[in-house]
Design an enzyme around this catalytic site. Structure first.
Site, PDB file in Angstrom:
ATOM      1  N   ARG A   1      34.687  15.900  36.096  1.00  0.00           N
ATOM      2  CA  ARG A   1      35.163  17.246  35.802  1.00  0.00           C
ATOM      3  C   ARG A   1      35.884  17.810  37.013  1.00  0.00           C
ATOM      4  O   ARG A   1      35.426  17.657  38.143  1.00  0.00           O
ATOM      5  CB  ARG A   1      33.994  18.187  35.466  1.00  0.00           C
ATOM      6  CG  ARG A   1      33.263  17.833  34.190  1.00  0.00           C
ATOM      7  CD  ARG A   1      34.085  18.196  32.964  1.00  0.00           C
ATOM      8  NE  ARG A   1      33.403  17.811  31.739  1.00  0.00           N
ATOM      9  CZ  ARG A   1      33.501  16.626  31.161  1.00  0.00           C
ATOM     10  NH1 ARG A   1      34.248  15.678  31.719  1.00  0.00           N
ATOM     11  NH2 ARG A   1      32.879  16.360  30.037  1.00  0.00           N
TER      12      ARG A   1
ATOM     13  N   ASP B   1      20.032  12.589  39.390  1.00  0.00           N
ATOM     14  CA  ASP B   1      20.334  13.378  38.202  1.00  0.00           C
ATOM     15  C   ASP B   1      19.468  14.631  38.222  1.00  0.00           C
ATOM     16  O   ASP B   1      18.393  14.641  38.831  1.00  0.00           O
ATOM     17  CB  ASP B   1      20.075  12.573  36.924  1.00  0.00           C
ATOM     18  CG  ASP B   1      20.809  13.150  35.726  1.00  0.00           C
ATOM     19  OD1 ASP B   1      21.880  12.621  35.379  1.00  0.00           O
ATOM     20  OD2 ASP B   1      20.321  14.141  35.140  1.00  0.00           O
TER      21      ASP B   1
ATOM     22  N   HIS C   1      43.749  12.268  34.213  1.00  0.00           N
ATOM     23  CA  HIS C   1      42.643  12.489  33.279  1.00  0.00           C
ATOM     24  C   HIS C   1      42.651  11.434  32.171  1.00  0.00           C
ATOM     25  O   HIS C   1      42.723  11.753  30.977  1.00  0.00           O
ATOM     26  CB  HIS C   1      42.725  13.901  32.675  1.00  0.00           C
ATOM     27  CG  HIS C   1      41.388  14.413  32.201  1.00  0.00           C
ATOM     28  ND1 HIS C   1      41.028  15.734  32.255  1.00  0.00           N
ATOM     29  CD2 HIS C   1      40.315  13.762  31.663  1.00  0.00           C
ATOM     30  CE1 HIS C   1      39.804  15.885  31.765  1.00  0.00           C
ATOM     31  NE2 HIS C   1      39.351  14.702  31.408  1.00  0.00           N
ATOM     32  N   ILE C   2      42.537  10.178  32.586  1.00  0.00           N
ATOM     33  CA  ILE C   2      42.612   9.061  31.627  1.00  0.00           C
ATOM     34  C   ILE C   2      41.343   8.220  31.622  1.00  0.00           C
ATOM     35  O   ILE C   2      41.365   7.070  31.181  1.00  0.00           O
ATOM     36  CB  ILE C   2      43.823   8.158  31.952  1.00  0.00           C
ATOM     37  CG1 ILE C   2      43.721   7.599  33.386  1.00  0.00           C
ATOM     38  CG2 ILE C   2      45.131   8.896  31.728  1.00  0.00           C
ATOM     39  CD1 ILE C   2      44.649   6.437  33.670  1.00  0.00           C
ATOM     40  N   GLY C   3      40.236   8.786  32.088  1.00  0.00           N
ATOM     41  CA  GLY C   3      39.008   7.994  32.192  1.00  0.00           C
ATOM     42  C   GLY C   3      38.627   7.264  30.915  1.00  0.00           C
ATOM     43  O   GLY C   3      38.207   6.113  30.950  1.00  0.00           O
ATOM     44  N   ALA C   4      38.770   7.942  29.777  1.00  0.00           N
ATOM     45  CA  ALA C   4      38.379   7.338  28.503  1.00  0.00           C
ATOM     46  C   ALA C   4      39.562   6.745  27.751  1.00  0.00           C
ATOM     47  O   ALA C   4      39.413   6.309  26.607  1.00  0.00           O
ATOM     48  CB  ALA C   4      37.697   8.385  27.632  1.00  0.00           C
TER      49      ALA C   4
ATOM     50  N   GLU D   1      44.186  21.720  36.042  1.00  0.00           N
ATOM     51  CA  GLU D   1      44.875  20.955  35.002  1.00  0.00           C
ATOM     52  C   GLU D   1      45.495  21.919  33.976  1.00  0.00           C
ATOM     53  O   GLU D   1      44.865  22.914  33.610  1.00  0.00           O
ATOM     54  CB  GLU D   1      43.891  20.021  34.287  1.00  0.00           C
ATOM     55  CG  GLU D   1      43.408  18.883  35.160  1.00  0.00           C
ATOM     56  CD  GLU D   1      42.499  17.921  34.398  1.00  0.00           C
ATOM     57  OE1 GLU D   1      42.722  17.715  33.191  1.00  0.00           O
ATOM     58  OE2 GLU D   1      41.570  17.386  35.016  1.00  0.00           O
TER      59      GLU D   1
ATOM     60  N   ILE E   1      27.402   7.222  31.430  1.00  0.00           N
ATOM     61  CA  ILE E   1      28.468   6.707  32.294  1.00  0.00           C
ATOM     62  C   ILE E   1      27.900   6.239  33.624  1.00  0.00           C
ATOM     63  O   ILE E   1      28.243   5.156  34.116  1.00  0.00           O
ATOM     64  CB  ILE E   1      29.554   7.780  32.506  1.00  0.00           C
ATOM     65  CG1 ILE E   1      30.270   8.078  31.181  1.00  0.00           C
ATOM     66  CG2 ILE E   1      30.557   7.322  33.563  1.00  0.00           C
ATOM     67  CD1 ILE E   1      31.225   9.248  31.238  1.00  0.00           C
TER      68      ILE E   1
ATOM     69  N   ASP F   1      40.610  11.758  38.959  1.00  0.00           N
ATOM     70  CA  ASP F   1      41.169  11.689  37.612  1.00  0.00           C
ATOM     71  C   ASP F   1      41.185  13.076  36.977  1.00  0.00           C
ATOM     72  O   ASP F   1      41.799  13.282  35.938  1.00  0.00           O
ATOM     73  CB  ASP F   1      40.321  10.735  36.757  1.00  0.00           C
ATOM     74  CG  ASP F   1      40.892  10.504  35.365  1.00  0.00           C
ATOM     75  OD1 ASP F   1      42.079  10.126  35.272  1.00  0.00           O
ATOM     76  OD2 ASP F   1      40.168  10.695  34.376  1.00  0.00           O
TER      77      ASP F   1
END
Length: 316
Positions: free
Chosen positions: A243, A175, A290-293, A272, A156, A267
């Site tokens: 997350r 990272d 929570h609609i990223g995907a 949650e 991503i 998101d």
């Protein structure tokens, strides 16, 4: 016949692929508290982020042979324990990356032009305070020439970087693990341009980036807390489509109120599916559930990839 419970749903194409391969697929959602008993009737379960497959559920369903996660993160699955029990665990890390990256930029473009707050206020004040609102939202900025810090440079993060370069942003990437800094950009007509991304420490990103977007797995302690927020540039914009818990939400509210953070886009949330009210109502936070995907294209790719993984597993 192998019975599969797609407890959080599956794209119709993926479902059809499984049925054509001879599997029975049930897409009726079973509440979490009923799964220990009802999952005994199935050989496999697929989930997204809602359903949890923890040790207790695994122990209660000795018939379970496979757990599939439609998406990237497997934080809602006790992966190692499942594997110890001989259960196959699969996810679909590549299928949703572009959709998540595009939402990052939907939020960045919206944040620098105050779209979330403007869309809240225009319906109720637009016909009486039009000029006041025009003045309030007249200090937007451009993304071109600004620095985007990407925390987490997996699939991503790399897609986010590609869009950022296209927009004309400078990119800093961090990272936990070594990564390939080379990106291949596919332009119109199939032309490929190779670009090298600058690797940076988390400290450098926190102190120098104009915008920061998070793409890391779940962590026990917030990655961005009061201390990190205090070190950021004044007016920084933050995006979390990764997350819940990566940003200390109460510290974020303080930083937004002080002007240290100009806007945030979330998101994902600590609590949650019941995010705290202060977050939901803050005028400087742009919110999605929570609609990223959650694009048609990504869900189709996820369904197809998951179906292929399941079919391959049971062919062994």
């Amino acid at each position: 016949m192998i019975r599969i419970l797609a407890n959080d749903g599956i794209d119709p194409i993926g479902k059809q692929m499984l049925e054509d391969a001879g599997f029975e697929v049930d897409t009726n959602n079973i509440p979490q508290d009923e799964l220990p008993e009802k999952l005994k009737a199935y050989d496999a379960i697929t989930v997204r982020s809602a359903t949890k497959v923890r040790k207790a559920l695994i122990d209660a369903t000795p018939n379970l042979k496979l757990i599939g996660r439609g998406g990237v993160g497997v934080d809602n699955i006790d992966v190692e324990y499942a594997k110890e029990k001989g259960i196959g665990v699969y996810n679909t890390p590549a299928s949703s990356s572009l959709s998540v990256a595009e939402l990052v930029f939907a939020q960045l473009f919206g944040g620098v032009r105050f779209l979330a707050d403007s869309n809240r206020k225009m319906p109720v004040e637009g016909n009486t305070k039009f000029n006041d609102l025009k003045k309030a939202y007249a200090k937007g900025v451009e993304l071109r020439g600004k620095t985007l810090g990407i925390v987490g440079f997996g699939r991503i993060g790399r897609e986010v970087a590609k869009i950022a370069i296209g927009v004309g942003m400078d990119v800093l990437a961090y990272d936990l693990y070594p990564f390939n800094p080379e990106l291949a950009l596919v332009l119109g007509g199939g032309t490929v341009v190779n670009v090298t991304i600058e690797s940076a420490s988390l400290e450098k990103i926190i102190k120098t980036a104009d915008f920061i977007t998070l793409h890391t797995p779940f962590v026990d302690k917030a990655l961005i807390g009061a201390e990190e927020l205090a070190q950021m540039k004044k007016g920084v914009g933050l995006v979390n489509i990764s997350r819940g818990g990566l940003i200390d939400e109460l510290a974020l509210i303080d930083a937004l109120n002080s002007g240290k953070v100009s806007f945030a886009a979330l998101d994902v949330f600590d609590n949650e599916p019941t995010p705290r009210e202060e977050i939901l109502k803050h005028p400087k936070i742009s919110l999605t559930p929570h609609i990223g995907a959650a694009t048609n294209e990504a869900q189709e790719r996820i369904g197809v990839e998951l179906a292929n993984l399941i079919i391959e597993h049971f062919k062994k």
